[in-house]
Design a protein around this motif. Structure first.
Motif, PDB file in Angstrom:
ATOM      1  N   ALA A 154       0.827  -1.209   0.000  1.00 22.88           N
ATOM      2  CA  ALA A 154       0.000   0.000   0.000  1.00 22.88           C
ATOM      3  C   ALA A 154       0.860   1.258   0.000  1.00 22.88           C
ATOM      4  O   ALA A 154       0.567   2.227  -0.723  1.00 22.88           O
ATOM      5  CB  ALA A 154      -0.923  -0.016   1.217  1.00 22.88           C
ATOM      6  N   LEU A 155       1.923   1.262   0.792  1.00 21.75           N
ATOM      7  CA  LEU A 155       2.796   2.434   0.841  1.00 21.75           C
ATOM      8  C   LEU A 155       3.479   2.668  -0.503  1.00 21.75           C
ATOM      9  O   LEU A 155       3.604   3.812  -0.957  1.00 21.75           O
ATOM     10  CB  LEU A 155       3.845   2.267   1.946  1.00 21.75           C
ATOM     11  CG  LEU A 155       3.328   2.408   3.379  1.00 21.75           C
ATOM     12  CD1 LEU A 155       4.390   1.974   4.380  1.00 21.75           C
ATOM     13  CD2 LEU A 155       2.884   3.842   3.652  1.00 21.75           C
TER      14      LEU A 155
ATOM     15  N   ARG B 293       2.812   6.063  -2.471  1.00 20.15           N
ATOM     16  CA  ARG B 293       3.967   6.944  -2.667  1.00 20.15           C
ATOM     17  C   ARG B 293       4.273   7.164  -4.144  1.00 20.15           C
ATOM     18  O   ARG B 293       4.946   8.135  -4.494  1.00 20.15           O
ATOM     19  CB  ARG B 293       5.186   6.358  -1.940  1.00 20.15           C
ATOM     20  CG  ARG B 293       5.087   6.495  -0.424  1.00 20.15           C
ATOM     21  CD  ARG B 293       6.121   5.656   0.302  1.00 20.15           C
ATOM     22  NE  ARG B 293       6.088   5.925   1.747  1.00 20.15           N
ATOM     23  CZ  ARG B 293       6.737   5.207   2.657  1.00 20.15           C
ATOM     24  NH1 ARG B 293       7.460   4.155   2.281  1.00 20.15           N
ATOM     25  NH2 ARG B 293       6.662   5.531   3.935  1.00 20.15           N
ATOM     26  N   LEU B 294       3.774   6.276  -4.988  1.00 20.96           N
ATOM     27  CA  LEU B 294       3.918   6.456  -6.435  1.00 20.96           C
ATOM     28  C   LEU B 294       2.697   7.165  -7.017  1.00 20.96           C
ATOM     29  O   LEU B 294       2.429   7.108  -8.213  1.00 20.96           O
ATOM     30  CB  LEU B 294       4.146   5.097  -7.106  1.00 20.96           C
ATOM     31  CG  LEU B 294       5.509   4.460  -6.774  1.00 20.96           C
ATOM     32  CD1 LEU B 294       5.600   3.036  -7.300  1.00 20.96           C
ATOM     33  CD2 LEU B 294       6.655   5.310  -7.322  1.00 20.96           C
ATOM     34  N   SER B 295       1.948   7.823  -6.095  1.00 20.00           N
ATOM     35  CA  SER B 295       0.854   8.750  -6.457  1.00 20.00           C
ATOM     36  C   SER B 295      -0.427   8.076  -6.921  1.00 20.00           C
ATOM     37  O   SER B 295      -1.268   8.716  -7.567  1.00 20.00           O
ATOM     38  CB  SER B 295       1.333   9.746  -7.528  1.00 20.00           C
ATOM     39  OG  SER B 295       2.430  10.495  -7.042  1.00 20.00           O
TER      40      SER B 295
ATOM     41  N   SER C 234       3.521   2.249  15.336  1.00 23.20           N
ATOM     42  CA  SER C 234       4.381   3.120  14.532  1.00 23.20           C
ATOM     43  C   SER C 234       4.080   2.959  13.040  1.00 23.20           C
ATOM     44  O   SER C 234       3.996   3.951  12.305  1.00 23.20           O
ATOM     45  CB  SER C 234       5.852   2.806  14.815  1.00 23.20           C
ATOM     46  OG  SER C 234       6.701   3.580  14.007  1.00 23.20           O
ATOM     47  N   MET C 235       3.900   1.718  12.592  1.00 23.07           N
ATOM     48  CA  MET C 235       3.589   1.487  11.183  1.00 23.07           C
ATOM     49  C   MET C 235       2.199   2.036  10.842  1.00 23.07           C
ATOM     50  O   MET C 235       1.998   2.627   9.770  1.00 23.07           O
ATOM     51  CB  MET C 235       3.668   0.002  10.846  1.00 23.07           C
ATOM     52  CG  MET C 235       3.511  -0.316   9.370  1.00 23.07           C
ATOM     53  SD  MET C 235       4.851   0.290   8.322  1.00 23.07           S
ATOM     54  CE  MET C 235       6.046  -1.049   8.531  1.00 23.07           C
TER      55      MET C 235
ATOM     56  N   GLU D 256      -1.442   5.965   8.188  1.00 22.81           N
ATOM     57  CA  GLU D 256      -2.517   6.943   8.356  1.00 22.81           C
ATOM     58  C   GLU D 256      -2.118   8.348   7.909  1.00 22.81           C
ATOM     59  O   GLU D 256      -2.978   9.186   7.632  1.00 22.81           O
ATOM     60  CB  GLU D 256      -2.976   6.976   9.815  1.00 22.81           C
ATOM     61  CG  GLU D 256      -3.742   5.731  10.235  1.00 22.81           C
ATOM     62  CD  GLU D 256      -4.220   5.776  11.668  1.00 22.81           C
ATOM     63  OE1 GLU D 256      -5.240   5.137  11.965  1.00 22.81           O
ATOM     64  OE2 GLU D 256      -3.571   6.446  12.499  1.00 22.81           O
ATOM     65  N   ASN D 257      -0.829   8.600   7.827  1.00 22.17           N
ATOM     66  CA  ASN D 257      -0.345   9.931   7.453  1.00 22.17           C
ATOM     67  C   ASN D 257       0.331   9.953   6.085  1.00 22.17           C
ATOM     68  O   ASN D 257       1.077  10.884   5.772  1.00 22.17           O
ATOM     69  CB  ASN D 257       0.604  10.464   8.530  1.00 22.17           C
ATOM     70  CG  ASN D 257      -0.125  10.789   9.821  1.00 22.17           C
ATOM     71  OD1 ASN D 257      -0.777  11.820   9.930  1.00 22.17           O
ATOM     72  ND2 ASN D 257      -0.042   9.891  10.795  1.00 22.17           N
ATOM     73  N   THR D 258       0.070   8.914   5.283  1.00 22.09           N
ATOM     74  CA  THR D 258       0.617   8.865   3.928  1.00 22.09           C
ATOM     75  C   THR D 258      -0.431   9.373   2.936  1.00 22.09           C
ATOM     76  O   THR D 258      -1.569   8.895   2.927  1.00 22.09           O
ATOM     77  CB  THR D 258       1.036   7.431   3.557  1.00 22.09           C
ATOM     78  OG1 THR D 258       2.126   7.032   4.388  1.00 22.09           O
ATOM     79  CG2 THR D 258       1.475   7.348   2.098  1.00 22.09           C
ATOM     80  N   GLN D 259      -0.030  10.341   2.126  1.00 23.67           N
ATOM     81  CA  GLN D 259      -0.928  10.905   1.122  1.00 23.67           C
ATOM     82  C   GLN D 259      -1.338   9.818   0.130  1.00 23.67           C
ATOM     83  O   GLN D 259      -0.561   8.922  -0.187  1.00 23.67           O
ATOM     84  CB  GLN D 259      -0.210  12.044   0.394  1.00 23.67           C
ATOM     85  CG  GLN D 259      -1.119  12.910  -0.448  1.00 23.67           C
ATOM     86  CD  GLN D 259      -0.384  14.110  -1.026  1.00 23.67           C
ATOM     87  OE1 GLN D 259       0.794  14.304  -0.776  1.00 23.67           O
ATOM     88  NE2 GLN D 259      -1.089  14.915  -1.800  1.00 23.67           N
TER      89      GLN D 259
END
Length: 627
Positions: A23-24, A28-30, A108-109, A114-117
């Protein structure tokens, strides 16, 4: 009744170690990404051992980090003990291992997610994969919610039709008592996916206050911390560490197990799933290694804010009353109070030979898969696959070629190639022995091997990539300097050599030649190296290893050249193996089933012999001339 909700680019099913990385990577690749988990409490859950890394697994974590993944950064934030394993051996098998605060690791993960656009979290049970004309078009939850999407990454871990068992007790639940996912398997079978039934297990958790540590050997962490993430400096993450403890089983322990072996569901037939060969239960150890008088037992804390202690090396599915007898027969555990019983867990997973090397299903476009759902074991193997599946889902949506790492590039390449090429009849575990080019695939050089690839994909920021380029230049320049710096046979040099038990010089030599001596290192030569400039420890380590093992490294590089030749011989997608003359029937069947991308991949398929490869090469050459 069904309802259609938001449309996403990618939906990731499951939020364990594989799901988080997948998911990250997509977000992160928009790409607008939805991660669906059966419980928000299961995000990056560590339901078994409380550690990250270890032999060969440490390599995977550093490779994940080098490509732009999150696991290394997260364990650096949440470790409670750090240790480099196998330091008495060569650098190829050095492996970093860290004890984690389990709850802190998960929290932490979750905070990162939760704070990733571009990333949305949803608690729900996915019940159906929606497919039209051979391509994924969305997912449907058990409550009827439909989420249209262009790609799906399955990272269901050990939750599908999960059943926890100890003795005669059988509970249809996921790990740690969390809800199982009971509806997705039928949907997967309906769209033509072949399923397996695997099993894994976990030991009891014991109350720290009931343990007598005076009867055990204390195991300390390392004073010098080596971060998992190449973005971290050792001093910045240094902290006070907790201890682990070592004790052993004994003949009394083994007698208790043997006397009750018929009550173990592993031996009574109550468990049907195939378990991991390289992480056996204690009853398996006692039966299969009957000559062993004792087995190691590691007592490991589950975190800073709990008294639960993990009993490493004694996973079991024996009945509760036998567990008490068994654990209390071990030195230091005579009065042990069990907080959580040991149990085995059965779950549905897939035959990974249905996947392309990109981890996309061969028959269903846009459907990717990662983690224990692919028939592997371990947090690290899961995270590595999740990252690659996420990257390749993004590459597909971008219309780009998939990222496929080969066996000479990374442990991740070995892991995925083994899964999609070789038959897996038990949970797959990564080991250093599986990597043919392990001297090149060290954990210390994972950034040098893979960070450029992560940058090209889009997961490594410019600043980090520029730092890598500076590091590469520093390593090359320092190696050249040492190989060209002459040292005379003067008294200062002779005294230093004598100090380290090294033969004196009869004539001049270079600093590089001295480093090649087994008993000497770059650091030892500091007093006679007058032109040395300050360098980071990571650069020094690379310089020392590359000079000291130059001959072995060059030999492996030549082997890689041969390997690349076969990997470079691509097989046409439309080849009809049934008409290849002189190809054995078994080879034809396996090649038709797997449809390898290259001759190299074909050569690693179980049931395809070297003679079959020779026949295939001749046929491909004839085919090339006629086209």
């Amino acid at each position: 009744m069904s309802y259609t909700y938001e449309t996403y680019d990618v939906v990731v099913v499951g939020a364990g170690h594989a799901g988080c990385e997948a998911a990250l990577a997509c977000a992160r690749l928009s790409f607008n990404t939805l991660i669906v988990t059966i419980s928000m409490d299961s995000i990056a859950l560590m339901p078994c051992n409380p550690n990250i890394g270890g032999t060969s697994k440490g390599h995977l974590v550093r490779e994940i980090d080098a490509l732009g993944g999150e696991m290394g950064k997260n364990i650096d934030k949440t470790y409670i003990q750090s240790k480099m394993l196998n330091i008495s051996k060569g650098p190829a098998v050095h492996s970093l291992r860290a004890q984690a605060d389990k709850q802190d690791y998960s929290r932490s993960m979750r905070k990162v997610l939760e704070n990733t656009q571009n990333l949305t979290l949803k608690q729900a049970e996915v019940a159906e994969i929606l497919v039209e004309e051979g391509n994924v078009v969305g997912i449907k939850t058990f409550s009827g919610g439909i989420y249209p999407c262009k790609a799906v990454v399955l990272c269901t871990g050990t939750y599908l039709n999960a059943r926890c068992v100890f003795g005669d007790v059988s509970i249809h639940t996921g790990p740690n008592g969390l809800q199982a996912a009971n509806h997705l398997t039928d949907s997967l079978v309906a769209i033509g996916i072949e399923m397996y039934r695997f099993k894994t297990g976990t030991p009891a958790r014991i109350d720290r206050r009931s343990i007598d540590f005076t009867k055990m050997e204390e195991q300390f962490g390392d004073e010098e911390i080596v971060p998992f993430s190449f973005t971290n400096n050792p001093e910045d993450i240094k902290k006070e560490q907790v201890s682990c403890w070592l004790t052993y089983t004994n003949e009394n322990t083994h007698d208790i197990i043997r006397a009750n072996i018929d009550r173990s569901p592993l031996y009574s037939g109550n468990i049907k799933g195939t378990g991991p060969r390289y992480c056996p239960s204690i009853e398996d150890k006692v039966v299969k290694f009957a000559d062993k008088e004792r087995h190691q037992v590691f007592i490991e804390p589950e975190g800073n804010y709990t008294n639960e202690m993990y009993v490493g090396g004694m996973s079991s599915s024996l009945p509760e009353d036998v567990q008490y007898q068994m654990y209390r027969s071990v030195a230091g555990l005579e009065n042990a109070k069990i907080v959580r019983n040991a149990y085995a867990i059965e779950y549905d997973c897939i035959n990974p030979m249905q996947l392309k090397p990109s981890l996309e299903f061969k028959k269903i476009g846009g459907l990717f898969s990662g983690g224990q759902f692919n028939g592997s074991s371990g947090y690290e193997e899961a995270a590595a696959q999740g990252l690659m599946a996420g990257i390749n889902a993004a590459m597909k949506l971008l219309g780009k070629d998939p990222l496929v790492l080969d066996r000479s590039q990374a442990y991740i390449g070995v892991l995925i190639d083994d899964l999609v090429t070789k038959e897996t009849h038990e949970p797959y575990r990564m080991m250093t022995s599986r990597a043919e080019y392990r001297l090149l695939l060290r954990q210390d050089n994972a950034d040098l091997r893979l960070t450029k690839i992560g940058y090209q994909v889009g997961l490594i920021p410019e600043e980090r990539y520029q730092k890598l380029k500076i590091k590469e230049v520093q390593i090359e320049e320092e190696i050249n300097r040492l190989n060209n710096t002459l040292i005379g046979a003067n008294q200062e040099v002779q005294t230093l050599l004598e100090q380290y038990g090294s033969n004196s010089l009869k004539t001049g030599t270079t600093l590089g030649e001295l480093i090649r001596r087994p008993e000497l290192t770059y650091e030892m030569l500091k007093p006679i190296d007058k032109n040395r400039i300050p360098l980071d420890q990571a650069v020094i380590d690379q310089v020392n290893i590359n000079i000291k093992y130059e001959g072995y490294i060059q030999r492996q590089l030549k082997q890689v050249e041969q390997f690349k030749k076969l990997e470079g011989k691509l097989i046409p997608k439309d080849i009809d193996y049934s008409v290849v003359p002189s190809l054995r029937i078994e080879a034809k069947q396996k090649l038709i089933q797997i449809r390898p991308m290259s001759v190299g991949q074909a050569s690693r398929i179980s049931g395809v012999s070297p003679a079959d490869i020779s026949v295939l090469l001749i046929y491909l050459e004839q085919l090339r001339k006629t086209r």
